[in-house]
Design an enzyme around this catalytic site. Structure first.
Site, PDB file in Angstrom:
ATOM      1  N   TYR A  95      -3.859 -18.141  13.410  1.00  0.00           N
ATOM      2  CA  TYR A  95      -5.094 -17.192  12.783  1.00  0.00           C
ATOM      3  C   TYR A  95      -6.129 -18.323  12.522  1.00  0.00           C
ATOM      4  O   TYR A  95      -7.430 -17.638  12.775  1.00  0.00           O
ATOM      5  CB  TYR A  95      -4.479 -16.742  11.310  1.00  0.00           C
ATOM      6  CG  TYR A  95      -3.619 -15.635  11.420  1.00  0.00           C
ATOM      7  CD1 TYR A  95      -4.200 -14.224  11.520  1.00  0.00           C
ATOM      8  CD2 TYR A  95      -2.243 -15.791  11.274  1.00  0.00           C
ATOM      9  CE1 TYR A  95      -3.154 -13.117  11.554  1.00  0.00           C
ATOM     10  CE2 TYR A  95      -1.439 -14.614  11.453  1.00  0.00           C
ATOM     11  CZ  TYR A  95      -1.818 -13.368  11.591  1.00  0.00           C
ATOM     12  OH  TYR A  95      -1.005 -12.469  11.684  1.00  0.00           O
ATOM     13  N   ARG A 113       0.830  -1.333  -0.060  1.00  0.00           N
ATOM     14  CA  ARG A 113       0.103  -0.072   0.246  1.00  0.00           C
ATOM     15  C   ARG A 113       0.888   1.350  -0.153  1.00  0.00           C
ATOM     16  O   ARG A 113       0.180   2.424  -0.203  1.00  0.00           O
ATOM     17  CB  ARG A 113      -0.832  -0.208   1.175  1.00  0.00           C
ATOM     18  CG  ARG A 113      -2.311  -1.165   1.024  1.00  0.00           C
ATOM     19  CD  ARG A 113      -2.874  -1.334   2.354  1.00  0.00           C
ATOM     20  NE  ARG A 113      -1.677  -2.075   3.241  1.00  0.00           N
ATOM     21  CZ  ARG A 113      -2.023  -2.504   4.295  1.00  0.00           C
ATOM     22  NH1 ARG A 113      -3.089  -2.390   4.916  1.00  0.00           N
ATOM     23  NH2 ARG A 113      -0.947  -3.417   5.055  1.00  0.00           N
TER      24      ARG A 113
HETATM   25  O1  CP3 Z   1       5.704  -9.400   0.796  1.00  0.00           O
HETATM   26  C1  CP3 Z   1       5.048  -9.264  -0.411  1.00  0.00           C
HETATM   27  O2  CP3 Z   1       5.052  -8.365  -1.051  1.00  0.00           O
HETATM   28  C2  CP3 Z   1       4.469 -10.439  -0.731  1.00  0.00           C
HETATM   29  C3  CP3 Z   1       3.021 -10.851  -0.510  1.00  0.00           C
HETATM   30  C4  CP3 Z   1       2.724 -11.072   1.051  1.00  0.00           C
HETATM   31  C5  CP3 Z   1       1.428 -10.420   1.449  1.00  0.00           C
HETATM   32  N1  CP3 Z   1       1.220 -10.924   2.887  1.00  0.00           N
HETATM   33  C6  CP3 Z   1       0.616  -9.399   0.954  1.00  0.00           C
HETATM   34  C7  CP3 Z   1      -0.422  -8.690   1.791  1.00  0.00           C
HETATM   35  C8  CP3 Z   1       3.180 -11.835   1.837  1.00  0.00           C
HETATM   36  C9  CP3 Z   1       4.501 -12.544   1.860  1.00  0.00           C
HETATM   37  C10 CP3 Z   1       2.486 -11.684   3.083  1.00  0.00           C
HETATM   38  C11 CP3 Z   1       2.598 -12.696   4.273  1.00  0.00           C
HETATM   39  C12 CP3 Z   1       1.897 -12.629   5.459  1.00  0.00           C
HETATM   40  N2  CP3 Z   1       0.332 -12.438   5.455  1.00  0.00           N
HETATM   41  C13 CP3 Z   1       2.257 -12.766   6.816  1.00  0.00           C
HETATM   42  C14 CP3 Z   1       3.752 -13.152   7.142  1.00  0.00           C
HETATM   43  C15 CP3 Z   1       4.451 -11.899   7.012  1.00  0.00           C
HETATM   44  C16 CP3 Z   1       4.254 -10.792   8.074  1.00  0.00           C
HETATM   45  O3  CP3 Z   1       3.657  -9.687   7.738  1.00  0.00           O
HETATM   46  O4  CP3 Z   1       4.395 -10.987   9.313  1.00  0.00           O
HETATM   47  C17 CP3 Z   1       0.897 -12.694   7.380  1.00  0.00           C
HETATM   48  C18 CP3 Z   1       1.113 -12.892   9.184  1.00  0.00           C
HETATM   49  C19 CP3 Z   1      -0.122 -12.431   6.565  1.00  0.00           C
HETATM   50  C20 CP3 Z   1      -1.461 -12.420   7.168  1.00  0.00           C
HETATM   51  C21 CP3 Z   1      -2.073 -10.878   6.753  1.00  0.00           C
HETATM   52  N3  CP3 Z   1      -2.326 -10.559   5.496  1.00  0.00           N
HETATM   53  C22 CP3 Z   1      -2.291  -9.875   7.561  1.00  0.00           C
HETATM   54  C23 CP3 Z   1      -2.332 -10.106   9.230  1.00  0.00           C
HETATM   55  C24 CP3 Z   1      -2.831  -8.895   6.786  1.00  0.00           C
HETATM   56  C25 CP3 Z   1      -3.525  -7.473   7.372  1.00  0.00           C
HETATM   57  C26 CP3 Z   1      -2.423  -6.645   8.095  1.00  0.00           C
HETATM   58  C27 CP3 Z   1      -1.998  -5.582   6.925  1.00  0.00           C
HETATM   59  O5  CP3 Z   1      -0.747  -5.463   6.814  1.00  0.00           O
HETATM   60  O6  CP3 Z   1      -2.819  -5.126   6.242  1.00  0.00           O
HETATM   61  C28 CP3 Z   1      -2.668  -9.291   5.598  1.00  0.00           C
HETATM   62  C29 CP3 Z   1      -2.847  -8.110   4.305  1.00  0.00           C
HETATM   63  C30 CP3 Z   1      -2.139  -8.130   3.460  1.00  0.00           C
HETATM   64  N4  CP3 Z   1      -1.059  -9.108   2.817  1.00  0.00           N
HETATM   65  C31 CP3 Z   1      -1.666  -7.148   2.602  1.00  0.00           C
HETATM   66  C32 CP3 Z   1      -0.827  -7.395   1.720  1.00  0.00           C
HETATM   67  C33 CP3 Z   1      -0.363  -6.375   0.596  1.00  0.00           C
HETATM   68  C34 CP3 Z   1      -2.422  -5.735   2.856  1.00  0.00           C
HETATM   69  C35 CP3 Z   1      -3.863  -5.762   2.374  1.00  0.00           C
HETATM   70  C36 CP3 Z   1      -4.364  -4.457   1.405  1.00  0.00           C
HETATM   71  O7  CP3 Z   1      -3.764  -4.256   0.238  1.00  0.00           O
HETATM   72  O8  CP3 Z   1      -5.232  -4.003   2.095  1.00  0.00           O
END
Ligand code: CP3
Length: 343
Positions: A152, A29
């Site tokens: 989760y 984002r």
């Molecule tokens: O790193 C990258 O660019 C690749 C894509 C990627 C995402 N999530 C995209 C994402 C990867 C490798 C992840 C891993 C992920 N997802 C983890 C492990 C890494 C870490 O951050 O500890 C976890 C715990 C998740 C679960 C998850 N996904 C959560 C808790 C959230 C909400 C929190 C947040 O940052 O908004 C997400 C959403 C998420 N995953 C977004 C992205 C780009 C944001 C979503 C959006 O665009 O609104």
């Protein structure tokens, strides 16, 4: 053919004057082009399951910054969805899932053989990326580690202390162990399919490994990682694995040897000098710049980037943040970091 990709060379143990660099959440984002493509897709999950648009957001930070690696755009919570959990994202809050806390909940989940019904678009994203990425860019696939994914699935959301998962593992160990085993087997299949589609490296994210202590760390962070890596090495020899047992502290020591990981990713709670002496002695490490520097920038960002590069300069190192870049980061600071690394 000799390996020319910088990231693959680091994973093979080569020490480089200029380390390869990429960033966790590099497609995200903080980038206006990401926000535009997400709006085009409708929402985050629709973006994950749209191979053309997911490949597009994966490529955006490569075009803008020329990172040495691209990480597949997807999420660790797609596997639970493929196993039959309901999954949705609440804007501004995060993920929500149907919960697994009883034997009946567990029995209602699908088997590992069924996951491709949901996950096949992800493999298509990988295929598109392996065609479209520049020749020097490494493609990284990924999955969540069983413990983190289980936290989760059990709580139905992110939690500060992973309390519900710790409660289940002490109060109903048979169900907890069965869930860990199902996720472990599912992760092996999911990562194998990503590799068959063209992922050159895979990374296992154990974001909540730090809340497992002592014997519990051994049993639920180390052992599942070892099982996944052993199976992947047998099926796909030569494909490196990066493990990220975030906030493992002293448990980072020996983790690569014990699990077979080719690289251990470090969060920013450990000092680079400590990690060089205690973790990098066993092989490649990745990390550990604090993501906050991408918000604040300035001379502190430059100094800290150079200090981390220097601290890890005697062994194989992949430059990265200690955790994902945050939505409030300034895209200009990413270029400042890269310039400080590449000189
Ligand atoms: O790193 C990258 O660019 C690749 C894509 C990627 C995402 N999530 C995209 C994402 C990867 C490798 C992840 C891993 C992920 N997802 C983890 C492990 C890494 C870490 O951050 O500890 C976890 C715990 C998740 C679960 C998850 N996904 C959560 C808790 C959230 C909400 C929190 C947040 O940052 O908004 C997400 C959403 C998420 N995953 C977004 C992205 C780009 C944001 C979503 C959006 O665009 O609104």
């Amino acid at each position: 053919m000799a390996e020319t990709k910088k990231l693959m060379r680091a994973l093979a143990g080569e020490v480089q004057d200029v380390p390869p660099v990429w960033m966790m959440r590099q497609a995200g984002r903080y980038l206006p082009e990401y926000r535009a493509t997400r709006a085009q897709a409708g929402d985050f999950l629709s973006l994950c399951y749209n191979p053309e648009l997911a490949a597009e957001v994966t490529l955006q930070p490569i075009r803008r910054y020329g990172f040495d690696a691209a990480i597949l755009f997807a999420d660790i919570l797609l596997l639970p969805q493929a196993l039959g959990a309901d999954l949705w994202f609440v804007t501004g809050e995060g993920p929500r899932l149907s919960t697994v806390t009883t034997q009946a909940d567990f029995d209602a989940l699908k088997g590992v053989g069924d996951i491709d019904e949901v996950l096949s678009p992800i493999y298509e994203t990988v295929r598109i990326l392996s065609r479209e990425l520049p020749a020097e860019t490494t493609l990284i696939g990924f999955a969540g580690a069983p413990w983190t994914v289980a936290t989760y699935m059990i709580a139905g959301r992110g939690t500060k202390d992973q309390g519900p998962a710790h409660a289940l593992r002490t109060e109903n160990q048979p169900v907890f162990d069965a869930l860990i085993d199902l996720i472990t087997k599912g992760t092996i299949e999911y990562l194998s399919k990503q590799i068959e589609a063209g992922a050159e490296v895979v990374k296992i994210f154990d974001s909540w490994a730090g809340s497992l202590k002592g014997e519990a760390f051994e049993r639920y962070a180390l052992q599942p990682a070892k099982e996944i890596i052993t199976a992947l090495n047998a099926r796909h020899p030569g494909v490196p694995v990066i493990a990220f047992p975030r906030e493992a502290g002293d448990n980072y020591i020996g983790f690569a040897k014990a699990t077979g990981a080719d690289c251990v990713a470090l969060d920013n709670s450990v000092s680079a000098d400590w990690a060089a002496a205690n973790v990098q002695v066993d092989g490649c490490v990745q990390g550990n710049l604090a993501p906050g520097h991408m918000v604040t920038g300035g001379q502190a960002l430059i100094d800290e980037t150079k200090r981390i590069k220097q601290a890890f300069s005697k062994g194989p190192h992949i430059f990265n943040l200690g955790h994902g870049i945050t939505p409030d980061a300034n895209p200009d600071n990413v270029q400042i970091m890269i310039d400080a690394i590449r000189g």
